[in-house]
Design an enzyme around this catalytic site. Sequence first.
Site, PDB file in Angstrom:
ATOM      1  N   HIS A  82      -8.187  -4.680  -0.513  1.00 39.74           N
ATOM      2  CA  HIS A  82      -6.938  -4.125  -0.386  1.00 39.74           C
ATOM      3  C   HIS A  82      -6.175  -4.961   0.205  1.00 39.74           C
ATOM      4  O   HIS A  82      -5.018  -4.620   0.807  1.00 39.74           O
ATOM      5  CB  HIS A  82      -7.090  -2.658   0.155  1.00 39.74           C
ATOM      6  CG  HIS A  82      -5.861  -1.766  -0.047  1.00 39.74           C
ATOM      7  ND1 HIS A  82      -5.377  -1.502  -1.140  1.00 39.74           N
ATOM      8  CD2 HIS A  82      -5.053  -1.235   0.934  1.00 39.74           C
ATOM      9  CE1 HIS A  82      -4.561  -0.846  -1.145  1.00 39.74           C
ATOM     10  NE2 HIS A  82      -4.174  -0.624   0.223  1.00 39.74           N
TER      11      HIS A  82
ATOM     12  N   ASP B 143     -10.329  -3.986  -5.065  1.00 39.86           N
ATOM     13  CA  ASP B 143      -9.738  -3.028  -4.322  1.00 39.86           C
ATOM     14  C   ASP B 143     -10.280  -1.796  -4.430  1.00 39.86           C
ATOM     15  O   ASP B 143      -9.830  -1.022  -5.611  1.00 39.86           O
ATOM     16  CB  ASP B 143      -8.362  -3.131  -4.602  1.00 39.86           C
ATOM     17  CG  ASP B 143      -7.415  -2.435  -3.604  1.00 39.86           C
ATOM     18  OD1 ASP B 143      -7.941  -1.459  -2.757  1.00 39.86           O
ATOM     19  OD2 ASP B 143      -6.246  -2.638  -3.456  1.00 39.86           O
TER      20      ASP B 143
ATOM     21  N   SER C  85       0.856  -1.198  -0.011  1.00 46.02           N
ATOM     22  CA  SER C  85       0.017  -0.076  -0.044  1.00 46.02           C
ATOM     23  C   SER C  85       0.960   1.208   0.105  1.00 46.02           C
ATOM     24  O   SER C  85       1.717   1.694  -0.988  1.00 46.02           O
ATOM     25  CB  SER C  85      -0.813  -0.098   1.161  1.00 46.02           C
ATOM     26  OG  SER C  85      -2.031   0.842   0.920  1.00 46.02           O
TER      27      SER C  85
END
Length: 201
Positions: A183, A152, A102
Amino acid sequence: MKHVFYKGDDQSKPTLLLLHGTGGNEHDLVGLGKEIDGAANILSVRGNVLENGMPRFFKRLAEGVFDMEDLMLRTEELKKFLDEAADNYEFDRDNVVAIGYSNGANIAANLLFEYENVLKGAILHHPMVPRRGVELPTFTGAPVFIGAGKNDHMCPATESEELRDLLQGAGAEVELYWHSYGHQLTQDEVQAAKTWYNNNF
């Protein structure tokens, strides 16, 4: 930068640079790094920016909207830290593979966008395109793994595909792995990254 370093058993292996997601810390991805390569050095770093008390690697103006000035500053800071850590811990600076999730994947991607030969390769879990409209360094076959979720909402599929295309256009060898979740980092994605890593390093 706050960090932990674990010396591996095999110094011919890459040093794994671990970069956490928003709200994580330098301990979060150590298990992941050891799963990818149990014999490699591990250098796991905590981001220097706080957002509502949560560590990050650079500021953002809103979800999915990066503070570009801070991104550039923090990318340079991470590059300098990596150079110094290689001296301090005596690992091969030319043999570093980043593993980011991320926010950590985003700054790893921007390292690649900014500096030639800064990483030997990268595993990017759920990254976005860090910057657009810039000329990328030449990658000459550098291997990059991108893990992405079809559902996501923080990182749309188009982001993963665009990042792949940009990196491939600059000469990187990119594998884009999809799962049908959001995610989160799934075990299937980790195993796909491990297989990819073993095939490339």
